[in-house]
Motif scaffolding. Structure first.
Motif, PDB file in Angstrom:
ATOM      1  N   THR A  91      -5.292   0.792  11.036  1.00 22.88           N
ATOM      2  CA  THR A  91      -3.913   1.260  11.212  1.00 22.88           C
ATOM      3  C   THR A  91      -2.916   0.474  10.363  1.00 22.88           C
ATOM      4  N   PRO A  92      -2.949  -0.872  10.366  1.00 18.99           N
ATOM      5  CA  PRO A  92      -2.055  -1.591   9.460  1.00 18.99           C
ATOM      6  C   PRO A  92      -2.295  -1.237   7.998  1.00 18.99           C
ATOM      7  N   ALA A  93      -3.570  -1.068   7.610  1.00 19.76           N
ATOM      8  CA  ALA A  93      -3.874  -0.711   6.223  1.00 19.76           C
ATOM      9  C   ALA A  93      -3.263   0.642   5.870  1.00 19.76           C
ATOM     10  N   LEU A  94      -3.419   1.608   6.786  1.00 24.33           N
ATOM     11  CA  LEU A  94      -2.849   2.934   6.548  1.00 24.33           C
ATOM     12  C   LEU A  94      -1.336   2.867   6.454  1.00 24.33           C
ATOM     13  N   TRP A  95      -0.706   2.063   7.326  1.00 28.78           N
ATOM     14  CA  TRP A  95       0.751   1.980   7.336  1.00 28.78           C
ATOM     15  C   TRP A  95       1.285   1.340   6.060  1.00 28.78           C
ATOM     16  N   VAL A  96       0.549   0.387   5.504  1.00 30.95           N
ATOM     17  CA  VAL A  96       0.939  -0.204   4.223  1.00 30.95           C
ATOM     18  C   VAL A  96       0.861   0.852   3.119  1.00 30.95           C
ATOM     19  N   VAL A  97      -0.236   1.616   3.100  1.00 30.57           N
ATOM     20  CA  VAL A  97      -0.399   2.663   2.086  1.00 30.57           C
ATOM     21  C   VAL A  97       0.696   3.713   2.204  1.00 30.57           C
ATOM     22  N   VAL A  98       0.981   4.145   3.440  1.00 26.71           N
ATOM     23  CA  VAL A  98       1.996   5.174   3.659  1.00 26.71           C
ATOM     24  C   VAL A  98       3.374   4.692   3.207  1.00 26.71           C
ATOM     25  N   THR A  99       3.715   3.457   3.544  1.00 29.34           N
ATOM     26  CA  THR A  99       5.029   2.924   3.165  1.00 29.34           C
ATOM     27  C   THR A  99       5.157   2.798   1.654  1.00 29.34           C
ATOM     28  N   ALA A 100       4.122   2.270   0.998  1.00 32.53           N
ATOM     29  CA  ALA A 100       4.164   2.127  -0.456  1.00 32.53           C
ATOM     30  C   ALA A 100       4.244   3.487  -1.144  1.00 32.53           C
ATOM     31  N   ALA A 101       3.465   4.452  -0.647  1.00 33.51           N
ATOM     32  CA  ALA A 101       3.492   5.789  -1.239  1.00 33.51           C
ATOM     33  C   ALA A 101       4.843   6.465  -1.024  1.00 33.51           C
ATOM     34  N   ALA A 102       5.422   6.265   0.156  1.00 34.41           N
ATOM     35  CA  ALA A 102       6.748   6.838   0.433  1.00 34.41           C
ATOM     36  C   ALA A 102       7.793   6.261  -0.511  1.00 34.41           C
ATOM     37  N   GLY A 103       7.673   4.966  -0.806  1.00 34.80           N
ATOM     38  CA  GLY A 103       8.612   4.352  -1.738  1.00 34.80           C
ATOM     39  C   GLY A 103       8.537   4.982  -3.114  1.00 34.80           C
ATOM     40  N   THR A 104       7.317   5.194  -3.609  1.00 41.88           N
ATOM     41  CA  THR A 104       7.157   5.818  -4.922  1.00 41.88           C
ATOM     42  C   THR A 104       7.683   7.246  -4.923  1.00 41.88           C
ATOM     43  N   ALA A 105       7.363   7.998  -3.872  1.00 41.97           N
ATOM     44  CA  ALA A 105       7.793   9.393  -3.801  1.00 41.97           C
ATOM     45  C   ALA A 105       9.319   9.512  -3.720  1.00 41.97           C
ATOM     46  N   LEU A 106       9.937   8.702  -2.868  1.00 37.70           N
ATOM     47  CA  LEU A 106      11.391   8.763  -2.735  1.00 37.70           C
ATOM     48  C   LEU A 106      12.085   8.333  -4.025  1.00 37.70           C
ATOM     49  N   GLN A 107      11.542   7.275  -4.627  1.00 37.91           N
ATOM     50  CA  GLN A 107      12.124   6.805  -5.886  1.00 37.91           C
ATOM     51  C   GLN A 107      12.115   7.906  -6.935  1.00 37.91           C
ATOM     52  N   GLN A 108      10.969   8.549  -7.125  1.00 36.53           N
ATOM     53  CA  GLN A 108      10.864   9.590  -8.139  1.00 36.53           C
ATOM     54  C   GLN A 108      11.714  10.802  -7.779  1.00 36.53           C
ATOM     55  N   GLY A 109      11.775  11.117  -6.480  1.00 39.61           N
ATOM     56  CA  GLY A 109      12.578  12.246  -6.056  1.00 39.61           C
ATOM     57  C   GLY A 109      14.064  12.045  -6.314  1.00 39.61           C
ATOM     58  N   SER A 135      16.388   1.782  -9.297  1.00 40.19           N
ATOM     59  CA  SER A 135      15.429   1.028 -10.107  1.00 40.19           C
ATOM     60  C   SER A 135      14.060   1.015  -9.440  1.00 40.19           C
ATOM     61  N   GLY A 136      13.060   1.528 -10.157  1.00 42.22           N
ATOM     62  CA  GLY A 136      11.702   1.501  -9.633  1.00 42.22           C
ATOM     63  C   GLY A 136      11.144   0.096  -9.528  1.00 42.22           C
ATOM     64  N   HIS A 137      11.480  -0.763 -10.499  1.00 42.84           N
ATOM     65  CA  HIS A 137      11.028  -2.153 -10.444  1.00 42.84           C
ATOM     66  C   HIS A 137      11.568  -2.850  -9.199  1.00 42.84           C
ATOM     67  N   ALA A 138      12.877  -2.684  -8.948  1.00 42.92           N
ATOM     68  CA  ALA A 138      13.497  -3.350  -7.800  1.00 42.92           C
ATOM     69  C   ALA A 138      12.941  -2.814  -6.491  1.00 42.92           C
ATOM     70  N   LEU A 139      12.789  -1.489  -6.400  1.00 46.53           N
ATOM     71  CA  LEU A 139      12.284  -0.900  -5.164  1.00 46.53           C
ATOM     72  C   LEU A 139      10.846  -1.325  -4.893  1.00 46.53           C
ATOM     73  N   THR A 140       9.989  -1.248  -5.912  1.00 47.61           N
ATOM     74  CA  THR A 140       8.577  -1.548  -5.699  1.00 47.61           C
ATOM     75  C   THR A 140       8.373  -3.008  -5.314  1.00 47.61           C
ATOM     76  N   ALA A 141       9.101  -3.915  -5.952  1.00 52.02           N
ATOM     77  CA  ALA A 141       8.985  -5.330  -5.596  1.00 52.02           C
ATOM     78  C   ALA A 141       9.462  -5.573  -4.172  1.00 52.02           C
ATOM     79  N   THR A 142      10.552  -4.921  -3.787  1.00 53.89           N
ATOM     80  CA  THR A 142      11.082  -5.086  -2.433  1.00 53.89           C
ATOM     81  C   THR A 142      10.088  -4.587  -1.390  1.00 53.89           C
ATOM     82  N   VAL A 143       9.521  -3.419  -1.627  1.00 56.82           N
ATOM     83  CA  VAL A 143       8.552  -2.854  -0.679  1.00 56.82           C
ATOM     84  C   VAL A 143       7.300  -3.724  -0.613  1.00 56.82           C
ATOM     85  N   THR A 144       6.779  -4.115  -1.766  1.00 57.62           N
ATOM     86  CA  THR A 144       5.536  -4.889  -1.795  1.00 57.62           C
ATOM     87  C   THR A 144       5.684  -6.219  -1.073  1.00 57.62           C
TER      88      THR A 144
END
Length: 227
Positions: A91-109, A135-144
């Motif tokens: 469950t934690p692994a899935l939640w990390v994947v979901v959050t990271a993927a949501a960040g990429t999707a929202l950023q691109q959208g 900024s994708g760099h700023a968002l991805t670093a913040t999420v990670t």
């Protein structure tokens, strides 16, 4: 580990961060004059410094293209997920994947929706593709790094590890924002937007995870879902 708990006021923090991002998005979309002027005032002096100091400019390129690049951050996220899976914490692994993927999707959208131009220079020191906000760099670093700090807290990591991770996270999140401004490929509000959206995503993940985990444990105890 006590995944059923969450820090107090997490939902409120997530909501505030989300509202701040939406307000910033609206002001950027409306091309509000004071904000546009502040953006230009923030990048022009840095561009002059970048032109006058090629050595420092090259250092910033290395940091932004290799150390804090979104793909480097995704690789770190993959390490976190792999570590959780090896511990059979699905469950934690899935939640990390979901959050990271949501960040990429929202950023691109948002980038596609707003299609904000990046700063344009007669003599650029670097280049970047796609729209500017957020900024994708700023968002991805913040999420990670937000997810990393959350996992360390969730697993009650030693205080020293948490302090070191917090220091690295702060330097990285602030540092990547500076490199993007210094290299003239983003406006200050692009960086701020990436930070706000990334922080909001992590806050929502932290706020909603206990609900998901309780549901999983309840289903498991009823014999409907395997642990």
């Amino acid at each position: 580990m006590q995944p059923q708990t969450r820090p107090p006021h997490t939902v409120r923090i997530a909501a505030v961060l989300s509202v701040l991002f939406v307000v910033l998005l609206a002001l950027v979309a409306a091309r509000w004059g004071p904000l546009t002027g502040a953006d230009r005032d923030g990048v022009v002096p840095l561009h002059r410094i970048a032109l006058d100091h090629p050595g420092l400019t090259q250092t910033n390129r290395v940091l932004t293209d290799w150390i804090w690049d979104p793909w480097t951050m995704r690789a770190l996220t993959a390490v976190i997920v792999l570590w959780l899976l090896l511990r059979r914490e699905r469950t934690p692994a899935l939640w990390v994947v979901v959050t990271a993927a949501a960040g990429t999707a929202l950023q691109q959208g948002v980038k596609a929706l707003l299609d904000r131009p990046r700063p344009h220079w007669a003599n650029p020191v670097d280049s970047a593709h796609y729209a500017a906000f957020p900024s994708g760099h700023a968002l991805t670093a913040t999420v990670t790094f937000g997810l990393l700090l959350w996992m360390l807290k969730l697993h009650a990591a030693p205080a020293l590890w948490q302090r070191l991770a917090t220091a690295v996270a702060a330097v990285s999140v602030l540092g990547v924002g500076f490199t993007r401004l210094y290299l003239g490929v983003h406006w200050p509000t692009d960086i701020l937007g990436g930070w706000l959206l990334g922080a909001a995503l992590v806050a929502w993940a932290v706020a909603t995870y206990p609900v998901i985990h309780r549901g999983e444990r309840k289903s498991s105890s009823d014999g409907r879902v395997r642990p």
